[in-house]
Design a protein around this motif. Sequence first.
Motif, short mmCIF file in Angstrom:
data_model
loop_
_atom_site.label_atom_id
_atom_site.label_comp_id
_atom_site.label_asym_id
_atom_site.label_seq_id
_atom_site.Cartn_x
_atom_site.Cartn_y
_atom_site.Cartn_z
N GLY A 106 51.80 33.69 -28.49
CA GLY A 106 51.61 34.97 -27.79
C GLY A 106 52.03 34.88 -26.33
O GLY A 106 52.66 35.80 -25.80
N VAL A 107 51.69 33.77 -25.69
CA VAL A 107 52.06 33.59 -24.29
C VAL A 107 53.59 33.47 -24.17
O VAL A 107 54.20 34.05 -23.28
CB VAL A 107 51.34 32.34 -23.69
N LYS A 117 46.02 27.51 -12.15
CA LYS A 117 44.79 28.25 -11.85
C LYS A 117 43.53 27.72 -12.52
O LYS A 117 42.43 27.96 -12.02
CB LYS A 117 44.95 29.71 -12.33
N TYR A 118 43.69 27.08 -13.67
CA TYR A 118 42.50 26.82 -14.49
C TYR A 118 42.30 25.34 -14.80
O TYR A 118 43.27 24.63 -15.09
CB TYR A 118 42.61 27.60 -15.81
N MET A 157 54.91 36.92 -24.75
CA MET A 157 54.18 37.98 -24.04
C MET A 157 53.73 39.03 -25.05
O MET A 157 53.98 40.22 -24.89
CB MET A 157 55.03 38.60 -22.93
N SER A 158 53.08 38.55 -26.09
CA SER A 158 52.67 39.43 -27.18
C SER A 158 51.19 39.24 -27.47
O SER A 158 50.68 38.12 -27.46
CB SER A 158 53.47 39.08 -28.44
N LEU A 159 50.52 40.36 -27.73
CA LEU A 159 49.11 40.30 -28.12
C LEU A 159 48.95 40.63 -29.60
O LEU A 159 47.84 40.79 -30.10
CB LEU A 159 48.27 41.26 -27.26
N LEU A 167 43.55 36.61 -26.31
CA LEU A 167 44.16 35.27 -26.21
C LEU A 167 43.12 34.16 -26.24
O LEU A 167 43.46 32.99 -26.43
CB LEU A 167 44.96 35.14 -24.90
N VAL A 193 50.79 29.54 -14.17
CA VAL A 193 49.52 30.27 -14.32
C VAL A 193 48.43 29.30 -14.76
O VAL A 193 47.51 29.00 -14.01
CB VAL A 193 49.64 31.44 -15.34
N TYR A 194 48.57 28.76 -15.97
CA TYR A 194 47.42 28.02 -16.53
C TYR A 194 47.14 26.71 -15.80
O TYR A 194 46.02 26.48 -15.36
CB TYR A 194 47.61 27.83 -18.04
N PHE A 254 40.76 39.18 -16.63
CA PHE A 254 41.84 39.16 -17.62
C PHE A 254 41.30 38.85 -19.02
O PHE A 254 41.78 39.39 -20.01
CB PHE A 254 42.86 38.06 -17.31
N TYR A 255 40.34 37.92 -19.06
CA TYR A 255 39.98 37.32 -20.35
C TYR A 255 38.59 37.65 -20.88
O TYR A 255 38.28 37.33 -22.03
CB TYR A 255 40.11 35.79 -20.24
N TYR A 281 43.40 40.70 -21.78
CA TYR A 281 43.91 39.53 -22.49
C TYR A 281 42.81 38.77 -23.24
O TYR A 281 42.97 37.59 -23.57
CB TYR A 281 44.64 38.59 -21.52
C1 HEM Z 1 52.20 46.83 -20.15
C2 HEM Z 1 52.20 45.52 -20.25
C3 HEM Z 1 51.71 44.58 -19.21
C4 HEM Z 1 51.49 44.72 -17.87
C5 HEM Z 1 51.72 45.96 -17.01
C6 HEM Z 1 50.98 43.47 -17.37
C7 HEM Z 1 50.63 43.22 -16.07
C8 HEM Z 1 50.19 42.03 -15.60
C9 HEM Z 1 49.86 41.75 -14.21
C10 HEM Z 1 49.99 42.75 -13.07
C11 HEM Z 1 49.47 40.47 -14.13
C12 HEM Z 1 49.09 39.68 -12.88
C13 HEM Z 1 47.72 39.99 -12.46
C14 HEM Z 1 47.28 39.17 -11.29
O1 HEM Z 1 47.73 38.02 -11.13
O2 HEM Z 1 46.47 39.65 -10.53
C15 HEM Z 1 49.51 39.93 -15.46
C16 HEM Z 1 49.14 38.64 -15.78
C17 HEM Z 1 49.24 38.12 -17.04
N1 HEM Z 1 49.72 38.73 -18.17
FE1 HEM Z 1 50.31 40.67 -18.28
N2 HEM Z 1 50.89 42.60 -18.40
C18 HEM Z 1 51.33 43.23 -19.52
C19 HEM Z 1 51.38 42.72 -20.79
C20 HEM Z 1 51.05 41.44 -21.13
C21 HEM Z 1 51.07 40.91 -22.48
C22 HEM Z 1 51.46 41.68 -23.73
C23 HEM Z 1 50.67 39.64 -22.42
C24 HEM Z 1 50.56 38.77 -23.64
C25 HEM Z 1 50.31 37.49 -23.62
C26 HEM Z 1 50.40 39.33 -21.02
C27 HEM Z 1 49.98 38.13 -20.53
C28 HEM Z 1 49.63 37.88 -19.22
C29 HEM Z 1 49.09 36.64 -18.76
C30 HEM Z 1 48.83 35.40 -19.60
C31 HEM Z 1 48.85 36.79 -17.40
C32 HEM Z 1 48.24 35.73 -16.47
C33 HEM Z 1 46.76 35.98 -16.34
C34 HEM Z 1 46.10 34.93 -15.50
O3 HEM Z 1 46.42 34.84 -14.31
O4 HEM Z 1 45.28 34.18 -16.04
N3 HEM Z 1 50.65 40.45 -20.28
N4 HEM Z 1 49.94 40.90 -16.33
#
Ligand code: HEM
Length: 174
Positions: free
Chosen positions: A101-102, A138-139, A105-107, A93, A134-135, A83-84, A90
């Motif tokens: 942003g969190v 997990k971390y 849900m904005s980047l 972030l 999440v945070y 992710f990071y 991400y």
């Molecule tokens: C099209 C847009 C997006 C899709 C399809 C998407 C999809 C996903 C998916 C599937 C996960 C879970 C992955 C996993 O646990 O294996 C996830 C986690 C996450 N997403 Fe998104 N996401 C999108 C946009 C965003 C945006 C714009 C942000 C901005 C902050 C964001 C922040 C996060 C965060 C912080 C996590 C948690 C990651 C972690 O477990 O450390 N997402 N996203």
Amino acid sequence: MAGPAPGRGLRLRPLAALALLLALAPGLPAARAGQAPRPAERGPPVRLFTEEELARYGGEEEDQPIYMAVKGVVFDVTSGKEFYGRGAPYNALTGKDSTRGVAKMSLDPADLTHDTTGLTAEELKSLDDVFTTVYKAKYPIVGYTARRILNEDGSPNLDFKPEDQPHFDIKDEF
Ligand code: HEM
């Protein structure tokens, strides 16, 4: 009239036990003082991160840990490299406090800040949910952002009161 004697001996016994306890009690700390200090029970000490320090952990270098802050709490998100890490979705972030942003849900770079001004109740709720599920789940926490405790010039913020921080769950973050 029944004589009081049989009861008296029994009544004295708890007193004797108490006296013994009191006699021993002062010895207890002394005995402990001679022992090696107990190992830290809560892991390594946490750090305070300035913005510059936190910026060093943005995942640019392969072997460097990756850190990011949410609500002023600095997390080691290295285990979430997919992710990071560099080039990951991400990565933007990391190396900073990305609370806003969190929450949204904005980047958008404008949202990659600690600033929660004007967030809606729904966004704040979402922030707390992600923060917890999440945070924190997990971390590992490696520290806190200095801005929570210090003034802009680095001097201690004498007015800092954890309970005055907006949207912080002070119970387990301090
Ligand atoms: C099209 C847009 C997006 C899709 C399809 C998407 C999809 C996903 C998916 C599937 C996960 C879970 C992955 C996993 O646990 O294996 C996830 C986690 C996450 N997403 Fe998104 N996401 C999108 C946009 C965003 C945006 C714009 C942000 C901005 C902050 C964001 C922040 C996060 C965060 C912080 C996590 C948690 C990651 C972690 O477990 O450390 N997402 N996203």
